[in-house]
Write a protein that holds these residues in place. Structure first.
Motif, short mmCIF file in Angstrom:
data_model
loop_
_atom_site.label_atom_id
_atom_site.label_comp_id
_atom_site.label_asym_id
_atom_site.label_seq_id
_atom_site.Cartn_x
_atom_site.Cartn_y
_atom_site.Cartn_z
N SER A 97 -2.46 -44.06 2.61
CA SER A 97 -1.41 -43.11 2.25
C SER A 97 -0.32 -43.80 1.42
N VAL A 98 0.08 -44.99 1.85
CA VAL A 98 1.12 -45.72 1.11
C VAL A 98 0.62 -46.09 -0.29
N ALA A 99 -0.65 -46.50 -0.38
CA ALA A 99 -1.21 -46.84 -1.69
C ALA A 99 -1.25 -45.62 -2.60
N ALA A 100 -1.63 -44.45 -2.04
CA ALA A 100 -1.69 -43.23 -2.85
C ALA A 100 -0.30 -42.79 -3.31
N LEU A 101 0.69 -42.88 -2.40
CA LEU A 101 2.05 -42.50 -2.78
C LEU A 101 2.61 -43.44 -3.85
N GLY A 102 2.39 -44.75 -3.67
CA GLY A 102 2.87 -45.70 -4.67
C GLY A 102 2.23 -45.47 -6.03
N LEU A 103 0.90 -45.20 -6.03
CA LEU A 103 0.21 -44.95 -7.30
C LEU A 103 0.74 -43.66 -7.95
N SER A 104 0.98 -42.64 -7.14
CA SER A 104 1.51 -41.37 -7.69
C SER A 104 2.87 -41.59 -8.33
N PHE A 146 -3.63 -32.51 -9.82
CA PHE A 146 -4.83 -32.74 -9.00
C PHE A 146 -6.12 -32.57 -9.81
N GLY A 147 -6.34 -31.35 -10.35
CA GLY A 147 -7.64 -31.01 -10.93
C GLY A 147 -8.02 -31.88 -12.11
N ALA A 148 -7.12 -32.03 -13.07
CA ALA A 148 -7.44 -32.83 -14.26
C ALA A 148 -7.64 -34.29 -13.89
N THR A 149 -6.84 -34.78 -12.93
CA THR A 149 -6.97 -36.18 -12.50
C THR A 149 -8.32 -36.42 -11.85
N LEU A 150 -8.73 -35.51 -10.96
CA LEU A 150 -10.02 -35.68 -10.26
C LEU A 150 -11.18 -35.65 -11.24
N THR A 151 -11.12 -34.76 -12.24
CA THR A 151 -12.21 -34.61 -13.19
C THR A 151 -12.28 -35.79 -14.17
N PHE A 152 -11.13 -36.24 -14.63
CA PHE A 152 -11.08 -37.25 -15.69
C PHE A 152 -11.00 -38.67 -15.14
N ALA A 153 -10.34 -38.85 -13.98
CA ALA A 153 -10.11 -40.20 -13.48
C ALA A 153 -10.88 -40.51 -12.20
N GLY A 154 -11.39 -39.49 -11.51
CA GLY A 154 -12.10 -39.75 -10.27
C GLY A 154 -11.15 -40.05 -9.12
N SER A 155 -11.71 -40.63 -8.05
CA SER A 155 -10.91 -40.90 -6.86
C SER A 155 -11.24 -42.28 -6.32
N LEU A 156 -10.65 -43.30 -6.91
CA LEU A 156 -10.86 -44.68 -6.49
C LEU A 156 -9.58 -45.18 -5.84
N GLU A 157 -9.68 -45.56 -4.58
CA GLU A 157 -8.48 -45.95 -3.83
C GLU A 157 -7.76 -47.11 -4.52
N GLY A 158 -6.45 -46.93 -4.70
CA GLY A 158 -5.64 -47.97 -5.32
C GLY A 158 -5.69 -47.96 -6.83
N THR A 216 -7.16 -44.81 -8.91
CA THR A 216 -6.97 -43.44 -9.44
C THR A 216 -6.67 -42.41 -8.34
N ARG A 217 -6.70 -42.84 -7.07
CA ARG A 217 -6.50 -41.87 -5.99
C ARG A 217 -5.00 -41.65 -5.76
N THR A 218 -4.48 -40.60 -6.37
CA THR A 218 -3.07 -40.26 -6.21
C THR A 218 -2.87 -39.50 -4.90
N LEU A 219 -1.63 -39.18 -4.60
CA LEU A 219 -1.33 -38.53 -3.32
C LEU A 219 -2.02 -37.17 -3.16
N PRO A 220 -2.05 -36.30 -4.19
CA PRO A 220 -2.78 -35.03 -4.02
C PRO A 220 -4.27 -35.25 -3.71
#
Length: 282
Positions: A63-70, A219-231, A233-237
């Motif tokens: 959670s902290v990593a996702a918030l910091g990245l966001s 959320f949507g554009a990020t998931l489609t274009f960047a994926g979900s890699l912890e630390g 591309t995985r943002t808080l949403p």
């Protein structure tokens, strides 16, 4: 209320300092329904928060990593929105050229476009097999499914907020001060730097804050274009979406954090705008 005033339908009562403020009573009922539609879902979420475990839920490593990245990517995309959006707003508000309306339509398109479609468009542009992706990969640059892709996706959806806000401020401010500066011999760049930008600075600030808030919730554009890699591309949403499947309490707690940050950012923008005297507000 005096009898004469009642006979006139309370006309004197609705004439207040600053102009006519009469609002039909049925408008208040519909406005209250609209307000409840906004408030009730947030209240329902507040009631579902596991308050005894709230702090441990929002301070887990992921959670902290996702918030910091966001926060980092939203700040970067806001800077990019300012760099690209100020010239766009200027040419749309002050310029005259063929295709101006078409350009405005394309700039505003992300406001109504489904975010997933925006993500696909970015993927087909900057992806490995995309329009520009092939050339970028030959140069050793890979954007898709990286932190840069998150920034690009956020910028794509947030840029219209800055352009709309700044273009409105430019049109409201008019061009008389710039014309006076030009007649005194100032060059266009000097007029832009010393007159135009200071004049619309509140509008620029509001647009930047709204762009930051929009980037934070992307959320949507990020998931489609960047994926979900912890630390990476995985943002808080995205973290909230994943936690919803495995730990609903964590998802609700993180959602509350995101709502609190968004409310603070928008409240900061609104309060700052209210503090500006009306006579200098663009």
């Amino acid at each position: 209320m005096p009898a004469s005033e009642r006979r006139s339908g309370g006309y004197a009562g609705v004439i207040k300092r600053g102009g006519y403020h009469g609002i039909p009573r049925w408008i208040y009922l519909i406005a209250a329904m609209g307000g409840l539609l906004m408030v009730l879902p947030l209240a329902a979420m507040l009631l579902r928060v596991n308050w005894p475990q709230f702090i441990p839920l929002i301070t887990s490593d992921s959670s902290v990593a996702a918030l910091g990245l966001s926060l980092r990517t939203s700040a970067a995309s806001t800077v990019l929105c300012i760099v690209l959006g100020v010239p766009l707003a200027l040419v749309l508000a002050r310029g005259e050229f063929p295709g101006q309306r078409l350009l405005r339509s394309f700039v505003l398109l992300p406001l109504v476009l489904p975010p997933v479609v925006g993500g696909l468009a970015l993927l087909y542009t900057f992806g490995r097999q995309g329009l520009l992706g092939k050339s970028l990969e030959l140069a050793g640059i890979q954007i898709a499914f990286s932190t840069a892709a998150v920034v690009l996706a956020q910028t794509f959806v947030a840029l219209p907020f800055l352009v709309v806000s700044l273009e409105g401020a430019l049109r409201s401010a008019g061009s008389r001060y710039e014309a006076v500066a030009a007649t005194l011999g100032a060059r266009p760049t000097t007029v832009l730097r010393r007159v135009t930008l200071p004049l619309v600075l509140p509008g620029l600030g509001s647009g930047a804050v709204l762009s930051f808030a929009r980037s934070l919730g992307e959320f949507g554009a990020t998931l489609t274009f960047a994926g979900s890699l912890e630390g990476i591309t995985r943002t808080l949403p995205l973290e909230i979406y994943l936690q919803r499947e495995t730990d609903p309490d964590a998802a609700v707690a993180l959602s509350l954090v995101l709502v609190a940050v968004a409310v603070a950012v928008v409240g900061l923008s609104y309060g700052r705008r209210r503090s500006i005297p009306a006579e200098v507000r663009p």
